[in-house]
Design a protein around this motif. Structure first.
Motif, short mmCIF file in Angstrom:
data_model
loop_
_atom_site.label_atom_id
_atom_site.label_comp_id
_atom_site.label_asym_id
_atom_site.label_seq_id
_atom_site.Cartn_x
_atom_site.Cartn_y
_atom_site.Cartn_z
N LEU A 191 -14.24 72.02 77.25
CA LEU A 191 -14.31 70.57 77.06
C LEU A 191 -14.76 69.86 78.33
N LEU A 192 -14.29 70.31 79.47
CA LEU A 192 -14.74 69.73 80.73
C LEU A 192 -16.24 69.92 80.93
N ALA A 193 -16.73 71.12 80.62
CA ALA A 193 -18.16 71.41 80.80
C ALA A 193 -19.02 70.63 79.81
N ALA A 194 -18.48 70.34 78.63
CA ALA A 194 -19.27 69.69 77.58
C ALA A 194 -19.19 68.17 77.60
N THR A 195 -18.26 67.61 78.39
CA THR A 195 -18.07 66.16 78.37
C THR A 195 -18.14 65.51 79.75
N GLY A 196 -17.95 66.27 80.82
CA GLY A 196 -17.94 65.67 82.15
C GLY A 196 -16.68 64.89 82.46
N LEU A 197 -15.60 65.13 81.73
CA LEU A 197 -14.34 64.44 82.01
C LEU A 197 -13.80 64.79 83.39
N ARG A 198 -13.04 63.87 83.96
CA ARG A 198 -12.27 64.17 85.15
C ARG A 198 -11.06 65.00 84.77
N ARG A 199 -10.50 65.72 85.73
CA ARG A 199 -9.33 66.55 85.48
C ARG A 199 -8.18 65.73 84.90
N GLY A 200 -7.89 64.60 85.52
CA GLY A 200 -6.79 63.77 85.07
C GLY A 200 -7.00 63.19 83.68
N GLU A 201 -8.26 62.91 83.33
CA GLU A 201 -8.58 62.41 82.00
C GLU A 201 -8.35 63.48 80.95
N LEU A 202 -8.74 64.70 81.25
CA LEU A 202 -8.52 65.81 80.34
C LEU A 202 -7.02 66.02 80.11
N CYS A 203 -6.24 66.03 81.19
CA CYS A 203 -4.80 66.27 81.08
C CYS A 203 -4.10 65.15 80.32
N GLY A 204 -4.69 63.96 80.31
CA GLY A 204 -4.10 62.83 79.61
C GLY A 204 -4.45 62.72 78.15
N LEU A 205 -5.28 63.61 77.64
CA LEU A 205 -5.73 63.51 76.25
C LEU A 205 -4.62 63.85 75.26
N LYS A 206 -4.57 63.07 74.18
CA LYS A 206 -3.70 63.36 73.04
C LYS A 206 -4.57 63.49 71.79
N TRP A 207 -4.01 64.14 70.78
CA TRP A 207 -4.80 64.35 69.56
C TRP A 207 -5.19 63.03 68.91
N GLN A 208 -4.42 61.98 69.11
CA GLN A 208 -4.75 60.68 68.54
C GLN A 208 -6.02 60.10 69.17
N ASP A 209 -6.45 60.64 70.30
CA ASP A 209 -7.65 60.16 70.98
C ASP A 209 -8.93 60.78 70.43
N ILE A 210 -8.79 61.72 69.51
CA ILE A 210 -9.94 62.48 69.01
C ILE A 210 -10.35 62.01 67.63
N SER A 211 -11.63 61.70 67.46
CA SER A 211 -12.19 61.44 66.14
C SER A 211 -13.18 62.54 65.82
N GLU A 212 -13.86 62.42 64.73
CA GLU A 212 -14.82 63.46 64.33
C GLU A 212 -15.93 63.62 65.34
N THR A 213 -16.35 62.53 65.96
CA THR A 213 -17.54 62.58 66.81
C THR A 213 -17.32 62.13 68.26
N HIS A 214 -16.14 61.57 68.56
CA HIS A 214 -15.90 61.03 69.90
C HIS A 214 -14.48 61.33 70.36
N LEU A 215 -14.28 61.23 71.66
CA LEU A 215 -12.93 61.18 72.20
C LEU A 215 -12.79 59.90 73.01
N LEU A 216 -11.57 59.39 73.07
CA LEU A 216 -11.30 58.16 73.80
C LEU A 216 -10.53 58.47 75.06
N VAL A 217 -11.06 58.02 76.19
CA VAL A 217 -10.37 58.16 77.46
C VAL A 217 -9.59 56.87 77.71
N ASN A 218 -8.26 56.94 77.59
CA ASN A 218 -7.47 55.73 77.84
C ASN A 218 -6.18 55.99 78.61
#
Length: 212
Positions: free
Chosen positions: A57-84
């Motif tokens: 996921l890091l390689a495919a999205t360019g997320l920061r480490r802290g953003e990845l660790c903060g992800l919850k399943w509610q942030d995922i849709s069919e085509t996007h993820l939300l960084v919040n």
């Protein structure tokens, strides 16, 4: 390991970078990034790691480490993820917070590799959590071995070992983010698109970091 074996059979965890139109640019900001060949070697090791989906996921999205660790399943849709939200290490303490700038709070499109990775990881996580007395009620995407949110520092240590085993030049985990960005620019994506995907506060940051 059924989900992992399924992913391997389906080819979801075999490194297959998008062909680059040109060699990556030589950026004046001098961010560290790996070549396609280095990435292939790295993911031969990373794909066998417990957190293979995190590396993908890091390689495919360019997320920061802290953003990845903060992800919850509610942030995922069919085509996007939300960084919040983010999980950061500050003075040896883990702090849950919000992205550092308005631009960092963003929607990130999921390509097919990212979509398939998350689908398989959800199955794998469900199987793993079923073996321990926890419900992961908060819905974290990446959890530790007792079902709690992952320690960002733990990912950094695991990544260091992966790169060492791959026998390529060592760069920090953040270099996956730089590799993602330089790959986009090599495929002639506009700096504005790269800025939005990376969550940079301004186009100047992107241009200063990644353009020659």
């Amino acid at each position: 390991h059924k989900a992992l074996n399924y992913a391997m059979r389906e080819g979801l965890i075999t490194w297959n970078p998008v062909s680059r139109a040109d060699a990556p640019p030589t950026p004046k900001g001098n961010p560290k990034a790996w070549s396609d060949e280095d990435m292939r070697k790295i993911f031969e090791i990373a794909d066998a790691d417990r957190f293979w989906a995190a590396w993908r996921l890091l390689a495919a999205t360019g997320l920061r480490r802290g953003e990845l660790c903060g992800l919850k399943w509610q942030d995922i849709s069919e085509t996007h993820l939300l960084v919040n939200r983010t999980r950061l290490v500050v003075d040896s303490k883990i702090i849950d917070g919000t992205p550092k700038t308005a631009k960092s709070r963003r929607q990130v499109p999921l390509n097919k590799i990212a979509q398939d990775t998350l689908k398989v990881w959800k199955i794998a996580q469900h199987e793993e959590l079923a073996q321990i007395p926890t419900s992961n009620s908060a819905g974290w995407i990446f959890t530790n071995q007792i079902g709690g949110p992952i320690d960002p520092g733990h990912l950094t240590k695991r990544w260091r070992n992966i790169v060492k085993q791959a026998e390529v030049e060592y760069h920090s985990l953040h270099a996956l983010r730089h590799t993602f960005a330089t790959s986009l620019l090599a495929r002639h994506k506009s700096p504005k698109v790269v800025q939005d995907l990376m969550g940079h506060s301004s186009i100047t940051v992107t241009l200063d970091m990644y353009t020659a």
